[in-house]
Design a protein around this motif. Structure first.
Motif, PDB file in Angstrom:
ATOM      1  N   SER A 103     -17.698  52.761  44.411  1.00  0.00           N
ATOM      2  CA  SER A 103     -17.350  54.106  43.689  1.00  0.00           C
ATOM      3  C   SER A 103     -17.802  55.177  44.250  1.00  0.00           C
ATOM      4  N   PHE A 104     -17.031  56.070  43.933  1.00  0.00           N
ATOM      5  CA  PHE A 104     -17.103  57.524  44.754  1.00  0.00           C
ATOM      6  C   PHE A 104     -17.705  58.538  43.619  1.00  0.00           C
ATOM      7  N   ALA A 105     -18.342  59.503  44.169  1.00  0.00           N
ATOM      8  CA  ALA A 105     -18.909  60.624  43.371  1.00  0.00           C
ATOM      9  C   ALA A 105     -17.560  61.344  42.832  1.00  0.00           C
ATOM     10  N   SER A 162       0.307  53.013  43.570  1.00  0.00           N
ATOM     11  CA  SER A 162      -0.603  54.073  44.121  1.00  0.00           C
ATOM     12  C   SER A 162      -1.854  54.611  43.704  1.00  0.00           C
ATOM     13  N   GLY A 163      -2.826  54.652  44.494  1.00  0.00           N
ATOM     14  CA  GLY A 163      -4.122  55.175  43.952  1.00  0.00           C
ATOM     15  C   GLY A 163      -4.691  54.000  43.624  1.00  0.00           C
ATOM     16  N   CYS A 164      -4.659  52.600  43.625  1.00  0.00           N
ATOM     17  CA  CYS A 164      -5.375  51.517  42.887  1.00  0.00           C
ATOM     18  C   CYS A 164      -6.570  51.330  43.784  1.00  0.00           C
ATOM     19  N   GLY A 165      -6.357  51.670  45.146  1.00  0.00           N
ATOM     20  CA  GLY A 165      -7.807  51.376  45.897  1.00  0.00           C
ATOM     21  C   GLY A 165      -7.411  50.759  47.085  1.00  0.00           C
ATOM     22  N   LYS A 166      -6.097  50.400  47.526  1.00  0.00           N
ATOM     23  CA  LYS A 166      -5.867  49.294  48.606  1.00  0.00           C
ATOM     24  C   LYS A 166      -6.453  50.176  49.999  1.00  0.00           C
ATOM     25  N   SER A 167      -6.256  51.385  50.193  1.00  0.00           N
ATOM     26  CA  SER A 167      -6.711  51.871  51.392  1.00  0.00           C
ATOM     27  C   SER A 167      -8.375  52.010  51.352  1.00  0.00           C
ATOM     28  N   THR A 168      -8.751  52.015  50.275  1.00  0.00           N
ATOM     29  CA  THR A 168     -10.156  52.071  50.112  1.00  0.00           C
ATOM     30  C   THR A 168     -11.028  50.732  50.758  1.00  0.00           C
ATOM     31  N   LEU A 169      -9.927  49.728  50.083  1.00  0.00           N
ATOM     32  CA  LEU A 169     -10.514  48.191  50.492  1.00  0.00           C
ATOM     33  C   LEU A 169     -10.311  48.270  51.893  1.00  0.00           C
TER      34      LEU A 169
HETATM   35  N1  LIG Z   1     -13.526  59.714  49.879  1.00  0.00           N
HETATM   36  C1  LIG Z   1     -13.216  59.682  48.484  1.00  0.00           C
HETATM   37  N2  LIG Z   1     -13.923  60.348  47.518  1.00  0.00           N
HETATM   38  C2  LIG Z   1     -13.476  60.038  46.382  1.00  0.00           C
HETATM   39  N3  LIG Z   1     -12.751  59.531  45.869  1.00  0.00           N
HETATM   40  C3  LIG Z   1     -11.854  59.049  46.727  1.00  0.00           C
HETATM   41  C4  LIG Z   1     -12.142  58.580  47.959  1.00  0.00           C
HETATM   42  N4  LIG Z   1     -11.244  58.218  48.808  1.00  0.00           N
HETATM   43  C5  LIG Z   1     -10.420  57.435  47.534  1.00  0.00           C
HETATM   44  N5  LIG Z   1     -10.788  58.030  46.500  1.00  0.00           N
HETATM   45  C6  LIG Z   1     -10.287  57.817  45.268  1.00  0.00           C
HETATM   46  O1  LIG Z   1      -9.909  56.299  45.031  1.00  0.00           O
HETATM   47  C7  LIG Z   1      -8.871  55.901  44.365  1.00  0.00           C
HETATM   48  C8  LIG Z   1      -7.942  54.990  45.471  1.00  0.00           C
HETATM   49  O2  LIG Z   1      -7.750  55.418  46.503  1.00  0.00           O
HETATM   50  P1  LIG Z   1      -6.965  55.030  47.801  1.00  0.00           P
HETATM   51  O3  LIG Z   1      -6.642  55.879  48.714  1.00  0.00           O
HETATM   52  O4  LIG Z   1      -7.596  53.536  48.156  1.00  0.00           O
HETATM   53  O5  LIG Z   1      -5.449  54.326  46.919  1.00  0.00           O
HETATM   54  P2  LIG Z   1      -4.376  53.533  47.522  1.00  0.00           P
HETATM   55  O6  LIG Z   1      -4.301  52.490  46.889  1.00  0.00           O
HETATM   56  O7  LIG Z   1      -4.380  53.492  48.934  1.00  0.00           O
HETATM   57  O8  LIG Z   1      -3.156  54.579  47.207  1.00  0.00           O
HETATM   58  P3  LIG Z   1      -1.789  54.873  47.930  1.00  0.00           P
HETATM   59  O9  LIG Z   1      -0.714  53.842  47.605  1.00  0.00           O
HETATM   60  O10 LIG Z   1      -1.325  56.388  47.321  1.00  0.00           O
HETATM   61  O11 LIG Z   1      -2.116  55.068  49.435  1.00  0.00           O
HETATM   62  C9  LIG Z   1      -8.152  57.251  44.196  1.00  0.00           C
HETATM   63  O12 LIG Z   1      -8.180  57.579  42.913  1.00  0.00           O
HETATM   64  C10 LIG Z   1      -8.842  58.339  44.982  1.00  0.00           C
HETATM   65  O13 LIG Z   1      -8.853  59.285  44.515  1.00  0.00           O
END
Ligand SMILES: Nc1ncnc2c1ncn2[C@@H]1O[C@H](COP(=O)(O)OP(=O)(O)OP(=O)(O)O)[C@@H](O)[C@H]1O
Ligand SMILES: [Mg+2]
Lengths: 298, 262
Positions: B26-28, B56-63
């Protein structure tokens, strides 16, 4: 293993892919062309020459029109005479060298102090909070302001000159480096980290080279500040022990009401400032930007 | 890749190239803690090609960043027994102050390869991505597709067992992307790497992967997985690829629709 038949088929397919790829690469590549000398002459050298000629013509016309007394506005020929006189007396190169060597040595010292200072401000949060704002504020303080205290602290000698140069140039150089580091794209830092460039290795392999354009811009400005500060110091603080520099030349012109001498001194100061920039800093900056594909050809 | 016998045995001995174990992140956010990833568990087997698919935005890059070690999970743990994984970004992320060859050599140097071996190894890697002539080229002199291939070569220079790819071909035109799909498949089969590939392009996912993992959005959870049995070589326009893509797209749309209902 697959049968001979499918192997040859696979090889044919790979060749096919390689050919397709080679075609795409050829279609998509950027052609880099060097500008021919004639074009450089026509587009870069000619315009400033025309501008200078035009200024000389207007100047001469104003003199002919006698818009003011001749001691206030000497003709170009009189300034040229001052120049040839200095050349024949053998003092010209000496005067130039006195000032240029001072400015360059001062600049090198400013470089040696400004670079580590900039790195500290950029990387250490406490240092940035403590002196970052002061450092940017110092840039807008005219360096003439430092001449008075420098003379009182250090006396009328070369160290006072160097002190004024340092106070003028160090903030520019340090600030250039700080903004260079600040503008490093985060993507490069993350890419560096995944490759294993952390801490000092990250600073050396990623941050420093990425910050180079900003640093060079700072150096360029640092040189301009060095030169200006030195001229301020030389004009205000003249003494026989200090030797004759361009600033003193200007000040002597004022004392002797020698307008051609004053014009000559101003022109020389201008020319030296431009020449060092054109000969050292601009080519350096352009080389770095060109290698990174950041130089837009107009 | 030069692998000693002992190393090869080592690789066989571990059952996974990456193990994502009950990971949440989770992010703040402006409205308190925002849960982005919720209880994700996923193993990537050695040599396996897995695509992570999601809106888009589901958290793939985050993972992917978590697996790469660029960030830490809030809950759970991530293991990559083969050491630090290699990561390829959507943008090429090549360093513009270095030539293509030197970009690769920097990766080799940071990995600890001896100075006199770097040049040869870099040239071998460039040959692998079929860019033998590009050693001395500057990044800006390369086309988009060539840049991504150099970036791939640089990632391979890390000699990691696991390659993470975050939408590496999203910015390319369809023809170039198609060619790079073929290249990636060829290289993956030659090197026996494990790949975790992120995309929001369903056909790309099916075209490349042995297994497609669908992530739901807000928070990101594993919604469903498909084993892709279609034999290689595959093409993006193959009937089997298209058919499965339709099925997965339906599922993905269902996931997205759920968010409109409340
Ligand atoms: N450092 C951060 N601080 C706060 N929120 C974040 C941070 N990084 C990502 N998020 C939030 O986490 C969610 C997922 O972001 P992420 O970049 O992982 O999505 P994604 O699946 O890679 O999207 P895309 O297909 O657009 O690349 C988004 O809602 C984004 O706003
Ligand atoms: Mg993303």
């Amino acid at each position: 293993m697959a049968s001979t038949d499918t192997t040859t088929e696979a090889v044919a397919k790979t060749d096919d892919l390689a050919g397709l790829e080679a075609g795409l690469d050829a279609l998509d590549s950027v052609q880099v062309r060097r500008t021919p000398v004639r074009e450089v002459l026509g587009r870069k050298v000619l315009p400033p020459l025309v501008a200078v000629a035009l200024v000389l013509v207007v100047w001469q016309v104003l003199v002919w029109a006698k818009i003011t007394d001749e001691y206030k506005l000497p003709p170009p020929a009189a300034v040229w005479d001052s120049l040839t006189t200095m050349w024949l007396e053998g003092t010209l190169l000496g005067v130039l060298w006195t000032s240029v060597s001072r400015a360059l040595l001062g600049f090198v010292m400013a470089l040696a102090i400004g670079t580590p200072l900039g790195l500290l401000v950029a990387r250490v949060r406490f240092v940035r909070a403590a002196i970052g704002p002061i450092l940017s504020g110092l840039q807008s303080l005219p360096s003439v302001a430092w001449v008075a205290p420098a003379v009182l602290w250090l006396g009328l000698n070369d160290s006072m000159m160097y002190a004024v140069i340092l106070l003028g140039a160090v903030p520019s150089i340090a600030n250039g480096l700080v903004s260079g580091v600040d503008q490093v794209p985060p993507l490069f830092l993350r890419a560096g980290r995944t490759l294993g460039a952390n801490g000092l290795r990250g600073a050396w392999h990623i941050v420093m080279p990425a910050a180079l354009p900003g640093y060079l811009a700072g150096l360029k400005q640092g040189w301009a500040f060095s030169w200006r500060s030195l001229m301020a110091a030389e004009i205000i603080a003249s003494s026989p022990e200090l030797g004759l520099g361009l600033g003193q030349l200007l000040e002597n012109g004022r004392n002797n009401i020698d307008m051609p001498g004053i014009f000559l001194a101003i022109l020389l100061i201008l020319i030296v400032g431009i020449a060092i920039d054109l000969l050292i800093f601009s080519p350096l900056e352009r080389a770095v930007l060109r290698r990174r594909g950041l130089l837009v050809k107009s | 890749m030069a692998t000693t016998f002992a190393e090869a045995e080592d690789r066989v001995a571990v059952s996974h190239a990456a193990r994502i174990d009950h990971v949440s992140k989770s992010f703040a956010g402006p409205t308190g803690q925002q849960l982005v990833l919720d209880d994700i568990s996923l193993d990537v087997a050695p040599g396996e090609f897995v695509t992570l698919l999601g809106a888009s935005g589901c958290g793939k890059s985050t993972l992917l960043n978590l697996v790469a070690g660029l960030d830490r999970p809030t809950v759970g743990s991530i293991e990559t027994p083969g050491g630090r994984p290699a990561l390829m970004f959507q943008e090429h992320a090549l360093f513009p102050w270095l030539t293509a060859g030197k970009n690769i050599e920097l990766a080799l140097r940071l990995r600890g390869v001896a100075k006199n071996e770097r040049r040869g190894e870099a040239e071998r890697l460039l040959e692998l991505v079929r860019l033998s002539g590009a050693y001395g080229k500057r990044v800006h002199e390369l086309s988009g597709g060539m840049r991504q291939r150099v970036a791939l070569a640089r990632a391979l220079a890390q000699d990691s067992d696991l390659l993470l790819m975050d939408e590496p071909f999203a910015a390319l035109d369809a023809i170039t992307r198609d060619v790079l799909h073929d290249e990636l498949t060829r290289i993956w089969r030659e090197t026996k790497l494990s790949v975790l590939f992120v995309t929001h392009n369903v056909r790309e996912a099916v075209r490349l992967a042995e297994r497609v993992v669908l992530l739901s959005s807000r928070p990101g959870r594993i919604a469903r997985q498909w084993e892709i049995g279609i034999p290689h070589p595959r093409r993006i326009e193959d009937a089997a690829v298209a058919e499965l893509s339709v099925e997965i797209t339906e599922e993905l749309r269902g996931e997205i629709r759920r968010h409109g209902q409340h």
